[in-house]
Scaffold this motif. Structure first.
Motif, mmCIF file in Angstrom:
data_model
loop_
_atom_site.group_PDB
_atom_site.id
_atom_site.type_symbol
_atom_site.label_atom_id
_atom_site.label_comp_id
_atom_site.label_asym_id
_atom_site.label_seq_id
_atom_site.Cartn_x
_atom_site.Cartn_y
_atom_site.Cartn_z
ATOM 1 N N THR A 260 -42.533 -69.828 64.162
ATOM 2 C CA THR A 260 -43.782 -70.198 64.824
ATOM 3 C C THR A 260 -43.597 -71.528 65.546
ATOM 4 O OG1 THR A 260 -46.167 -70.490 64.499
ATOM 5 C CG2 THR A 260 -44.736 -71.505 62.877
ATOM 6 N N TYR A 261 -44.535 -71.873 66.406
ATOM 7 C CA TYR A 261 -44.529 -73.178 67.069
ATOM 8 C C TYR A 261 -45.948 -73.524 67.467
ATOM 9 C CZ TYR A 261 -44.366 -70.139 71.212
ATOM 10 O OH TYR A 261 -44.620 -69.160 72.144
ATOM 11 N N SER A 262 -46.183 -74.810 67.758
ATOM 12 C CA SER A 262 -47.515 -75.259 68.139
ATOM 13 C C SER A 262 -47.395 -76.495 69.025
ATOM 14 C CB SER A 262 -48.351 -75.598 66.889
ATOM 15 O OG SER A 262 -49.678 -75.922 67.240
ATOM 16 N N GLY A 263 -48.291 -76.607 69.978
ATOM 17 C CA GLY A 263 -48.309 -77.777 70.852
ATOM 18 C C GLY A 263 -47.570 -77.593 72.162
ATOM 19 N N ILE A 264 -46.929 -76.423 72.350
ATOM 20 C CA ILE A 264 -46.233 -76.128 73.607
ATOM 21 C C ILE A 264 -46.519 -74.676 73.983
ATOM 22 C CG2 ILE A 264 -44.349 -77.808 73.467
ATOM 23 C CD1 ILE A 264 -42.640 -75.714 72.136
ATOM 24 N N ASP A 265 -46.450 -74.382 75.277
ATOM 25 C CA ASP A 265 -46.690 -73.001 75.708
ATOM 26 C C ASP A 265 -45.423 -72.172 75.545
ATOM 27 O OD1 ASP A 265 -45.014 -73.269 78.122
ATOM 28 O OD2 ASP A 265 -46.648 -74.539 78.871
ATOM 29 N N SER A 266 -45.558 -70.864 75.667
ATOM 30 C CA SER A 266 -44.443 -69.951 75.405
ATOM 31 C C SER A 266 -43.280 -70.157 76.371
ATOM 32 C CB SER A 266 -44.926 -68.498 75.467
ATOM 33 O OG SER A 266 -45.505 -68.217 76.739
ATOM 34 N N ASP A 267 -43.579 -70.442 77.639
ATOM 35 C CA ASP A 267 -42.501 -70.647 78.623
ATOM 36 C C ASP A 267 -41.672 -71.878 78.273
ATOM 37 O OD1 ASP A 267 -43.290 -68.425 80.026
ATOM 38 O OD2 ASP A 267 -44.538 -69.536 81.457
ATOM 39 N N THR A 268 -42.378 -72.956 77.900
ATOM 40 C CA THR A 268 -41.667 -74.183 77.508
ATOM 41 C C THR A 268 -40.820 -73.932 76.268
ATOM 42 O OG1 THR A 268 -43.469 -75.532 78.385
ATOM 43 C CG2 THR A 268 -41.949 -76.606 76.863
ATOM 44 N N TYR A 269 -41.385 -73.210 75.309
ATOM 45 C CA TYR A 269 -40.624 -72.932 74.090
ATOM 46 C C TYR A 269 -39.355 -72.132 74.387
ATOM 47 C CZ TYR A 269 -38.956 -71.072 69.766
ATOM 48 O OH TYR A 269 -38.121 -70.722 68.740
ATOM 49 N N LEU A 270 -39.470 -71.111 75.225
ATOM 50 C CA LEU A 270 -38.293 -70.301 75.568
ATOM 51 C C LEU A 270 -37.208 -71.149 76.224
ATOM 52 C CD1 LEU A 270 -40.013 -67.048 76.905
ATOM 53 C CD2 LEU A 270 -38.801 -67.354 74.733
ATOM 54 N N LEU A 271 -37.636 -72.090 77.074
ATOM 55 C CA LEU A 271 -36.686 -72.996 77.721
ATOM 56 C C LEU A 271 -35.999 -73.884 76.683
ATOM 57 C CD1 LEU A 271 -35.481 -74.231 80.328
ATOM 58 C CD2 LEU A 271 -37.449 -75.778 80.377
ATOM 59 N N LEU A 272 -36.788 -74.434 75.757
ATOM 60 C CA LEU A 272 -36.236 -75.302 74.712
ATOM 61 C C LEU A 272 -35.319 -74.520 73.778
ATOM 62 C CD1 LEU A 272 -39.446 -77.333 73.767
ATOM 63 C CD2 LEU A 272 -37.556 -78.075 75.217
#
Length: 622
Positions: A260-272
């Motif tokens: 899970t993650y929180s505080g960032i959108d899905s596109d940003t998470y995929l990039l990270l």
């Protein structure tokens, strides 16, 4: 009796300049002793240095009121040392060069003090020191010369009577020269030492900050505990943590797959996530790709993460990370306190989920046992199957996996059984396959429907499962037997027996479907056990003595020889025998059987009999 002090005892002379106070060296010794008592021996160096520094500045300013040259002022300083009783004598050499602006171009000074009052008083009251003790004299000389030249000049003792040297020697240079020469820059800390009042103010501010952090942390911990008690999931708690600390948070499993993650959108998470994967692939070439059992800061070109592991039963099951968008404004030590507590909360949540999942899977294993023992009618089994997520109206297979560890105690075997159970659950959960799994007779039993296989051949599906288990338990030995397709839930026990027979015959092949057994499967399934035993006793003769270890070894040799189609070389390799040893055994077997093992019909019949005995469980070969 009364004593009167009359007015004549007072001086009527006006004091226009600094009043002169006459005192003894012991008074400064007492002052030094009280300073050590109140502020500690480590702090008196800076205090006495600055005390001497201010005296040196004051005396130098008085001297500068005259028209004396710099050379005379340099000579004047040591004289004042002696007049004030600081020392009884001095040697002093000073070389300097000034530029056209009267600024120091080059400066070097050194000398020796004789009978330093500071050294004497220190030894008298504290004994011999580990380092130089003439701090006031150093400060006086430094302050005096710095005022005369208008630039910071610092004196340092190179030898001191106070630490056991025969004399007190010192060197003076510009402060900037010392900073370039000294390997440890902290040696000049006394020059810029913070005052006690300022230090207390800083300490108070730090304590206030720490109090605020502790208060926030306590509130944070209370919120986490409340959410866990209320049964909140990991996503809910991750969102709460982000709201409280305002730092994006990422939770991944032990192979860095998203939980899970929180505080960032899905596109940003995929990039990270892609960037982190590239980072891990790079370090994998040089070090262990798994992150350590403690916090770690990872920086790449586009992100910075503060990472801590999620530990469960002393094993890393995942990682919690704070992701910093602005890498300048953050405090890792403070943030880690919050991240570590979130990781502990995540561990509890994942433990709870793991426990619920395993309890449910064990319940399904118990249900599978009921199916195999025919405890329930078919209609009840199908109805209960719906609660497990398995459609028992579908056609199905039963597979049995045997596992053995190379070496280990009873405790190791029990632990292996639990690990096999958990790993099997995890494997099928990740594939989103609904199956029934349980233990029976020390083996893993799997009930797999056609719906779960999704048009994949059962042998291919079991090969993938087999490879996964072997990868996770490389020191264990696995064998698999697979039943024929079951079309009715009432046939479950028959399918189980078929898988068990196939498992017993998994000798050279590690995965054996019952359907591949041919006539052997038909014979055993027809319950011709007594007839098979009678034929085996007749055809095998003395070899059919399972109580005699030597006969069992010969029977095993015969079995491997027959499986290899009579090929001596392959049999020799399989049994790890020499060719002469193998030939001797074959000759012995032929003599006991009174048969020619080169006869194809005899070979086929003997192989069929031995396979039947193995399938019935009459004989086993390790």
């Amino acid at each position: 009796m009364s004593v009167r002090i009359t007015e004549e005892n007072y001086s009527h002379e006006a004091v226009k300049e600094n009043r002169k106070i006459i005192t003894s060296a012991s008074v400064f010794g007492i002052l030094r002793q009280q300073l050590v008592k109140n502020i500690g021996i480590k702090r008196i160096k800076g205090f006495l240095f600055h005390y001497g520094w201010e005296m040196g500045i004051n005396v130098a300013n008085e001297a500068l009121q005259t028209d004396s040259s710099i050379e005379n002022l340099i000579k004047h300083g040591p004289i004042l040392h002696i007049k004030n009783g600081h020392i009884s004598g001095i040697k002093h050499d000073c070389t300097f060069e000034l530029d056209e602006k009267k600024q120091i171009r080059d400066f070097y000074s050194f000398g020796t003090w004789y009978e330093s009052y500071e050294a004497e008083e220190h030894i008298k009251r504290f004994g011999q020191s580990d380092g130089p003790v003439c701090h006031t004299l150093i400060g006086f000389a430094s302050g005096f010369m710095s005022t005369v030249f208008g630039e910071p000049l610092l004196a340092r003792e190179t030898a001191c009577v106070g630490k056991g040297d025969p004399e007190c020697r010192w060197i003076m240079k510009p402060k900037k020269d010392w900073e370039m020469e000294l390997q440890d820059p902290h040696e000049l800390d006394f020059y810029n030492e913070t005052t006690i009042v300022k230090e207390l103010e800083l300490t108070y501010d730090q304590l206030l900050d720490q109090k605020n952090v502790v208060t926030r942390l306590a509130h944070f911990q209370n919120q986490l505990t409340e959410e866990i008690i209320n049964g909140s999931g990991l996503q809910t708690i991750a969102d709460m943590v982000y709201q409280m600390v305002q730092i994006p948070i990422i939770v991944e499993d032990n192979v860095h797959r998203t939980i899970t993650y929180s505080g960032i959108d899905s596109d940003t998470y995929l990039l990270l996530a892609s960037d982190m994967e590239n980072y891990l692939q790079k370090i994998q070439l040089k070090t262990n790709p798994l992150l350590p059992f403690r916090k770690k800061i990872i920086k790449t070109s586009i992100q910075e993460r503060l990472i801590t592991p999620i530990l469960l039963q002393k094993q890393v099951i995942g990682y919690c990370s704070f992701f910093y968008e602005d890498i300048k404004n953050h405090y890792h030590e403070e943030d880690y306190l919050f991240l570590d507590r979130f990781a502990n909360a995540a561990s509890l949540i994942l433990l709870n989920e793991k426990t619920k999942f395993e309890t449910f899977e064990r319940m399904k294993g118990s249900f599978l046992e009921q199916i195999l023992e025919n405890r329930l009618p078919a209609s009840e089994i199908i109805k209960r199957g719906k609660y497990t997520g398995v459609n028992l109206e579908q056609n199905y297979y039963i597979a049995i996996m045997e596992y053995k560890k190379t070496q280990g105690s009873i405790e190791d075997d029990f632990l292996l059984q639990e690990q096999i159970f958990e790993t099997t659950f995890r494997y099928f959960k990740e594939k989103k396959h609904h199956i029934l799994a349980g233990h029976r007779d020390g083996n893993m039993v799997l009930f797999i429907t056609n719906e779960t296989l999704q048009n994949k051949a059962i042998q291919n599906a079991m090969q993938e499962y087999f490879d996964y288990m072997h990868q996770n338990f490389p020191r264990s030995h696995f064998k698999l037997g697979i039943s024929r397709l079951g079309e009715d839930i009432n046939q479950a026990l028959r399918c189980y027996e078929e898988a068990a027979i196939a498992l017993r015959l998994a000798f050279k092949k590690k995965i054996v479907p019952f359907q591949s057994l041919g006539i052997v499967g038909v014979l055993i399934n027809s319950k011709n056990i007594s007839a098979i035993k009678m034929i085996a006793k007749q055809e095998l003769g003395a070899l059919y003595n399972i109580q005699d270890h030597k006969m069992v070894e010969l029977l095993k040799t015969l079995y491997i020889f027959l499986l290899n189609g009579g090929k001596l070389e392959q049999t020799m390799l399989d049994l790890a025998l020499s060719m002469s040893g193998l030939r001797h055994r074959i000759s012995r077997i032929e003599s006991l059987l009174e048969k020619d093992l080169r006869d194809a019909q005899e070979m086929h019949q003997l192989l069929l009999i031995i396979k039947s005995l193995i399938a019935m469980g009459e004989i086993t070969f390790d």
